[in-house]
Design a protein around this motif. Structure first.
Motif, PDB file in Angstrom:
ATOM      1  N   LEU A 331       0.845  -1.173   0.000  1.00 48.69           N
ATOM      2  CA  LEU A 331       0.000   0.000   0.000  1.00 48.69           C
ATOM      3  C   LEU A 331       0.891   1.236   0.000  1.00 48.69           C
ATOM      4  O   LEU A 331       1.652   1.467   0.938  1.00 48.69           O
ATOM      5  CB  LEU A 331      -0.879  -0.056   1.251  1.00 48.69           C
ATOM      6  CG  LEU A 331      -2.062   0.870   1.380  1.00 48.69           C
ATOM      7  CD1 LEU A 331      -2.853   0.960   0.111  1.00 48.69           C
ATOM      8  CD2 LEU A 331      -2.959   0.399   2.514  1.00 48.69           C
ATOM      9  N   LEU A 332       0.816   2.039  -1.075  1.00 40.44           N
ATOM     10  CA  LEU A 332       1.700   3.197  -1.227  1.00 40.44           C
ATOM     11  C   LEU A 332       0.950   4.475  -0.884  1.00 40.44           C
ATOM     12  O   LEU A 332      -0.084   4.762  -1.486  1.00 40.44           O
ATOM     13  CB  LEU A 332       2.222   3.280  -2.664  1.00 40.44           C
ATOM     14  CG  LEU A 332       2.961   2.048  -3.195  1.00 40.44           C
ATOM     15  CD1 LEU A 332       3.278   2.215  -4.666  1.00 40.44           C
ATOM     16  CD2 LEU A 332       4.243   1.807  -2.403  1.00 40.44           C
ATOM     17  N   LYS A 348       7.452   4.974  -3.557  1.00 40.97           N
ATOM     18  CA  LYS A 348       7.693   4.122  -4.718  1.00 40.97           C
ATOM     19  C   LYS A 348       7.892   2.688  -4.257  1.00 40.97           C
ATOM     20  O   LYS A 348       8.434   2.455  -3.180  1.00 40.97           O
ATOM     21  CB  LYS A 348       8.938   4.615  -5.476  1.00 40.97           C
ATOM     22  CG  LYS A 348       8.715   5.996  -6.074  1.00 40.97           C
ATOM     23  CD  LYS A 348       9.947   6.539  -6.738  1.00 40.97           C
ATOM     24  CE  LYS A 348       9.698   7.974  -7.186  1.00 40.97           C
ATOM     25  NZ  LYS A 348      10.920   8.651  -7.601  1.00 40.97           N
ATOM     26  N   PRO A 349       7.431   1.715  -5.073  1.00 40.53           N
ATOM     27  CA  PRO A 349       7.593   0.308  -4.682  1.00 40.53           C
ATOM     28  C   PRO A 349       9.046   0.001  -4.307  1.00 40.53           C
ATOM     29  O   PRO A 349       9.971   0.397  -5.007  1.00 40.53           O
ATOM     30  CB  PRO A 349       7.184  -0.454  -5.945  1.00 40.53           C
ATOM     31  CG  PRO A 349       6.274   0.482  -6.679  1.00 40.53           C
ATOM     32  CD  PRO A 349       6.793   1.863  -6.387  1.00 40.53           C
ATOM     33  N   GLY A 350       9.211  -0.665  -3.148  1.00 39.46           N
ATOM     34  CA  GLY A 350      10.556  -1.038  -2.708  1.00 39.46           C
ATOM     35  C   GLY A 350      11.319   0.072  -2.007  1.00 39.46           C
ATOM     36  O   GLY A 350      12.405  -0.138  -1.478  1.00 39.46           O
ATOM     37  N   ARG A 351      10.735   1.283  -1.976  1.00 42.11           N
ATOM     38  CA  ARG A 351      11.432   2.418  -1.336  1.00 42.11           C
ATOM     39  C   ARG A 351      10.538   3.086  -0.284  1.00 42.11           C
ATOM     40  O   ARG A 351      10.715   4.245   0.051  1.00 42.11           O
ATOM     41  CB  ARG A 351      11.834   3.459  -2.392  1.00 42.11           C
ATOM     42  CG  ARG A 351      12.911   2.974  -3.348  1.00 42.11           C
ATOM     43  CD  ARG A 351      13.100   3.958  -4.491  1.00 42.11           C
ATOM     44  NE  ARG A 351      13.573   5.262  -4.067  1.00 42.11           N
ATOM     45  CZ  ARG A 351      14.854   5.594  -3.919  1.00 42.11           C
ATOM     46  NH1 ARG A 351      15.794   4.695  -4.148  1.00 42.11           N
ATOM     47  NH2 ARG A 351      15.210   6.807  -3.557  1.00 42.11           N
ATOM     48  N   GLU A 359       8.690  10.280  -1.976  1.00 38.54           N
ATOM     49  CA  GLU A 359       9.646  11.197  -2.609  1.00 38.54           C
ATOM     50  C   GLU A 359       8.912  12.147  -3.551  1.00 38.54           C
ATOM     51  O   GLU A 359       7.827  11.840  -4.011  1.00 38.54           O
ATOM     52  CB  GLU A 359      10.663  10.372  -3.409  1.00 38.54           C
ATOM     53  CG  GLU A 359      11.409   9.369  -2.549  1.00 38.54           C
ATOM     54  CD  GLU A 359      12.099   8.281  -3.386  1.00 38.54           C
ATOM     55  OE1 GLU A 359      12.868   8.642  -4.296  1.00 38.54           O
ATOM     56  OE2 GLU A 359      11.846   7.096  -3.131  1.00 38.54           O
ATOM     57  N   PRO A 360       9.554  13.288  -3.862  1.00 46.19           N
ATOM     58  CA  PRO A 360       8.913  14.201  -4.812  1.00 46.19           C
ATOM     59  C   PRO A 360       8.762  13.511  -6.168  1.00 46.19           C
ATOM     60  O   PRO A 360       9.654  12.792  -6.607  1.00 46.19           O
ATOM     61  CB  PRO A 360       9.894  15.371  -4.916  1.00 46.19           C
ATOM     62  CG  PRO A 360      10.886  15.198  -3.818  1.00 46.19           C
ATOM     63  CD  PRO A 360      10.859  13.775  -3.397  1.00 46.19           C
ATOM     64  N   LEU A 361       7.624  13.713  -6.804  1.00 41.37           N
ATOM     65  CA  LEU A 361       7.416  13.183  -8.148  1.00 41.37           C
ATOM     66  C   LEU A 361       8.252  13.982  -9.146  1.00 41.37           C
ATOM     67  O   LEU A 361       8.682  15.109  -8.838  1.00 41.37           O
ATOM     68  CB  LEU A 361       5.923  13.256  -8.487  1.00 41.37           C
ATOM     69  CG  LEU A 361       5.088  12.182  -7.779  1.00 41.37           C
ATOM     70  CD1 LEU A 361       3.626  12.591  -7.689  1.00 41.37           C
ATOM     71  CD2 LEU A 361       5.219  10.846  -8.481  1.00 41.37           C
ATOM     72  N   ARG A 415      12.641  11.483   1.256  1.00 39.65           N
ATOM     73  CA  ARG A 415      11.242  11.135   1.536  1.00 39.65           C
ATOM     74  C   ARG A 415      10.667  12.117   2.564  1.00 39.65           C
ATOM     75  O   ARG A 415      11.352  12.503   3.506  1.00 39.65           O
ATOM     76  CB  ARG A 415      11.152   9.694   2.046  1.00 39.65           C
ATOM     77  CG  ARG A 415      11.524   8.675   0.976  1.00 39.65           C
ATOM     78  CD  ARG A 415      11.624   7.270   1.496  1.00 39.65           C
ATOM     79  NE  ARG A 415      12.672   7.100   2.486  1.00 39.65           N
ATOM     80  CZ  ARG A 415      13.209   5.945   2.835  1.00 39.65           C
ATOM     81  NH1 ARG A 415      12.796   4.828   2.260  1.00 39.65           N
ATOM     82  NH2 ARG A 415      14.145   5.879   3.760  1.00 39.65           N
ATOM     83  N   LEU A 416       9.424  12.479   2.351  1.00 40.27           N
ATOM     84  CA  LEU A 416       8.777  13.498   3.170  1.00 40.27           C
ATOM     85  C   LEU A 416       7.898  12.865   4.241  1.00 40.27           C
ATOM     86  O   LEU A 416       7.130  11.946   3.965  1.00 40.27           O
ATOM     87  CB  LEU A 416       7.916  14.392   2.261  1.00 40.27           C
ATOM     88  CG  LEU A 416       7.042  15.457   2.940  1.00 40.27           C
ATOM     89  CD1 LEU A 416       7.890  16.535   3.603  1.00 40.27           C
ATOM     90  CD2 LEU A 416       6.090  16.092   1.909  1.00 40.27           C
ATOM     91  N   LYS A 417       8.020  13.396   5.448  1.00 40.04           N
ATOM     92  CA  LYS A 417       7.142  12.983   6.543  1.00 40.04           C
ATOM     93  C   LYS A 417       6.316  14.200   6.942  1.00 40.04           C
ATOM     94  O   LYS A 417       6.871  15.278   7.186  1.00 40.04           O
ATOM     95  CB  LYS A 417       7.973  12.509   7.738  1.00 40.04           C
ATOM     96  CG  LYS A 417       7.126  12.078   8.926  1.00 40.04           C
ATOM     97  CD  LYS A 417       7.998  11.624  10.077  1.00 40.04           C
ATOM     98  CE  LYS A 417       7.160  11.043  11.205  1.00 40.04           C
ATOM     99  NZ  LYS A 417       8.000  10.540  12.295  1.00 40.04           N
TER     100      LYS A 417
END
Length: 555
Positions: A331-332, A348-351, A359-361, A415-417
C-alpha cells in the motif's frame, strides 16, 4: 506512445482512432446489467454533446457545472465541455443546497449536468432558476433535457478542438474543512504534467483496470483515474452503489486501486470481524497456510489482482499500512493537494518508509521553510484561486512556491514525513504546542476505532474524541463487551502516553455516541474530519470531562 507535451484533448482524439473498438468504460445500470463504452463510442457521444453546447452560443470559456456520482457520462461530459471551448466545474455529489448555490453563483455557471445522485431533492433548491440543466440516464426523476435525446438530435462536432496548455480547463472547488470552498484554477498544462508524471513514475500501461468510485470532483480521482486512463489508455469500471461495491470490485478485478484512509480501515475492520486479529496472526505464522489465507482475504476484498494500491487524502496509521503489507498488498501513500492537482509526493515500490508520504514526483521541487512548512513547486501547480487575488497571493512565496499549510521533515533519501497541519497545532494551558495528527495515528491502531480527533487547546493536557466503527457500536449494549473495550482503551492510553513527550500525553479518551458523517457536516466530501465542527459540537462538555479524572469517558 510518447505522451510528452500532449494535452488532454489530444489524447482523447488519439484513442478515438487508435482504440476505436476497444472497450474503455463499463457502467452498471442496475439489476446486474452493464453498458459498455468503446473509446470510439465514448468520444462520439462527447462530440455530439459538444455540438449541442456549441449551439447554445454561450460566451467563450463559459463555466459549466457537473454534479454526479462517478459514471461514464461524467467523463464524457468533461471532454464535451473542453471540446466546446468551455471550462468544467465539478461539484461533489454530497453537497448541501447552500454550497451548491454558492459554487454555481461564484463560478457563474450557465449550464449544469445533473447525474447519478442520492439526495437530489435536498440539493435542487440550490440551483438558480437561470441555470439550464441536462440530465444523465441514471439521474433522479426530473424534467430536464436528457443526454440521450441531445446526442440523438445533434451530429458529432467535426474536427479536433485545440486548447492551449496555459488555458483554464477546470475550476475545482476545495472540499473545505473550514469556511467557503475556494475555486482552484487548473490549466490543461497542469493536468497534462500531473497525469504524464504519475503514469510514468508508476509504470502504468494500457492493460490496467481501475474501479472509479472516489469522487471524480476531487483531484485525487481525477488525476489518477480520469487523466491516468486518458494518458495510459487503460480500462475503467464504475461502482453501482455501496451495497454492490464488492460485486463491482470483483467485476472490475482492478490491477490499480486507490482509496482513502477511512475506507482502508473499513475494509480491514470487515476482515477482522470475520477473522479476529489474534487468530489471523496465528494462522499467518503457519507456512503452509500463509499464502493461502492472504490470497483468500485479498480475493474476498476483490483486490487479488492488484499490483499497485494507493492511499491519499489523509495520513494512514502505521498499523493499518503494515497490516495490508503483511497480506502482500504494498500500500503506497501519496501526498498532493487540489492546488497541485494531487501531484506532489509518492512512495515508490521497494522504497517505502512507514510514516512517510514518499519522494517528490518528477519535476517537483520541495523545501521546508523556517517555520517547518512544506513548500512545493511544479508545472502542476494551479494558476490561482478563481476571483480571489488576495488568497492567491497568500498561497505562494515570493519565489513561486506553494504554501501547503502542512508541517514536515525530509529524510536522507528525500522522503517526506508530514508532522501536522500548521493551523491544527494548538497550545495547552502550560504554553506547550501539540500537533494532533501523529497522536491520532497512534490511536487509530485500535481496531474498534474508526475516527479520532485529538483536541485540548488551553487545557492542561490533550484529550481524544473517538468514534467507534459501525461493527462495534451495536455491541455496546453487552456490559461484558463494553467493559472489555474500556479496558483495552485504558491500555491504549498507557501505550500511546509512553511513546509521546510528557506535554503530549492524553488525559482521557471520550467515546462519542454520534456518527461523524458528510451529511451532518462533520466530514468533508472526501471523508476528512472537519476538526472545527467536531470541537465545537462537544465544547460545552469538555470542562466536565476533565473534572471527572477518568481515563475513558462514554458520551
Amino acid at each position: 506512445m510518447d505522451t510528452t507535451n500532449k494535452l488532454p484533448l489530444e489524447m482523447v482524439y488519439h484513442w478515438e482512432t487508435a482504440k476505436k473498438d476497444v472497450r474503455y468504460m463499463t457502467q452498471p445500470v442496475g439489476d446486474g446489467q452493464v453498458v459498455e463504452y468503446t473509446w470510439g463510442r465514448a468520444v462520439e457521444e462527447a462530440r455530439r454533446m459538444a455540438s449541442y453546447l456549441k449551439s447554445l452560443d454561450l460566451p467563450e470559456k463559459s463555466r459549466i457545472g457537473l454534479i454526479s456520482k462517478n459514471c461514464a457520462h461524467w467523463i464524457m461530459t468533461d471532454w464535451a465541455i473542453w471540446m466546446a471551448g468551455h471550462v468544467s466545474v465539478p461539484l461533489y455529489p454530497t453537497l448541501n443546497a447552500d454550497t451548491v448555490n454558492y459554487i454555481l453563483n461564484h463560478a457563474e455557471c450557465d449550464v449544469l449536468f445533473v447525474g447519478k445522485l442520492d439526495d437530489w431533492e435536498m440539493m435542487k433548491p440550490g440551483v438558480p432558476e437561470s441555470v439550464r440543466c441536462i440530465s444523465y440516464p441514471l439521474s433522479p426523476p426530473n424534467d430536464f433535457e436528457t443526454w440521450d435525446d441531445i446526442i440523438r438530435q445533434h451530429a458529432p462536432l467535426a474536427g479536433e478542438s485545440h486548447r492551449a496548455a496555459d488555458e483554464l480547463a477546470t475550476i475545482v472547488y476545495t472540499s473545505g474543512s473550514t469556511g467557503r470552498p475556494k475555486g482552484v484554477m487548473l490549466s490543461f498544462g497542469n493536468m497534462a504534467f500531473a497525469a504524464t508524471g504519475g503514469i510514468q513514475t508508476l509504470g502504468v500501461g494500457a492493460n490496467e483496470r481501475m474501479l472509479s468510485y472516489l469522487p471524480l470532483a476531487h483531484v485525487f480521482e481525477r488525476t489518477f483515474v480520469e487523466l491516468g486512463s486518458l494518458y495510459a489508455g487503460f480500462e475503467l469500471y464504475f461502482a453501482e452503489s455501496l451495497d454492490t461495491f464488492v460485486k463491482d470490485l470483483q467485476r472490475a478485478q482492478p490491477t490499480l486501486f486507490l482509496s482513502v484512509p477511512r475506507l482502508w480501515v473499513k475494509f480491514q475492520h470487515g476482515v477482522l470481524q470475520k477473522l479476529p486479529k489474534q487468530k489471523l496472526d496465528r494462522l499467518l505464522k503457519v507456512p503452509v497456510l500463509n499464502r493461502l489465507i492472504k490470497k483468500k482475504i485479498l480475493k474476498g476484498l476483490g483486490l487479488d489482482k492488484v499490483k499497485l494500491a494507493g492511499s491519499g487524502s489523509a495520513p494512514l496509521s502505521h498499523d493499518v499500512l503494515d497490516w495490508y503489507r503483511n497480506l502482500g498488498l504494498e500500500l503506497l501513500e501519496g501526498y498532493g493537494m487540489s492546488e497541485n492537482f494531487a501531484y506532489s509526493h509518492m512512495n515508490k515500490p521497494g522504497r517505502t518508509r512507514t510514516g512517510y508520504v514518499g519522494e517528490p514526483l518528477p519535476g517537483v521541487e520541495v523545501r521546508i521553510s523556517e517555520e517547518g512548512e512544506v513548500l512545493v513547486k511544479s508545472p502542476a501547480t494551479m494558476m490561482g484561486y478563481y476571483k480571489d487575488e488576495e488568497k492567491t497571493r497568500e498561497a505562494f512565496t515570493e519565489d513561486g512556491f506553494l504554501r501547503t499549510g502542512d508541517k514536515g521533515e525530509i529524510d536522507e533519501l528525500g522522503r517526506l514525513k508530514l508532522t501536522g497541519r500548521i493551523k491544527e497545532i494548538f497550545k495547552t494551558s502550560k504554553g506547550k504546542y501539540i500537533a494532533p495528527a501523529p497522536i491520532e495515528n497512534r490511536l487509530m491502531s485500535h481496531d474498534a476505532i474508526e475516527m479520532v480527533c485529538v483536541s485540548g487547546a488551553n487545557q492542561t493536557q490533550p484529550h481524544a474524541l473517538v468514534m467507534l466503527g459501525e461493527e462495534t457500536r451495536p455491541k455496546l449494549a453487552d456490559e461484558a463487551f463494553r467493559k472489555e473495550l474500556e479496558d483495552s482503551f485504558k491500555a491504549l492510553i498507557q501505550e500511546v502516553n509512553r511513546t509521546v513527550d510528557p506535554h503530549e500525553q492524553l488525559a482521557f479518551i471520550t467515546v462519542v455516541s454520534d456518527e461523524w458523517s458528510i451529511e451532518n457536516s462533520f466530514l468533508t466530501p472526501t471523508l476528512k474530519l472537519k476538526r472545527n465542527v467536531v470541537e465545537d459540537a462537544y465544547q460545552s462538555k469538555v470542562d466536565s470531562w476533565y473534572a471527572q479524572k477518568q481515563p475513558v469517558i462514554w458520551q
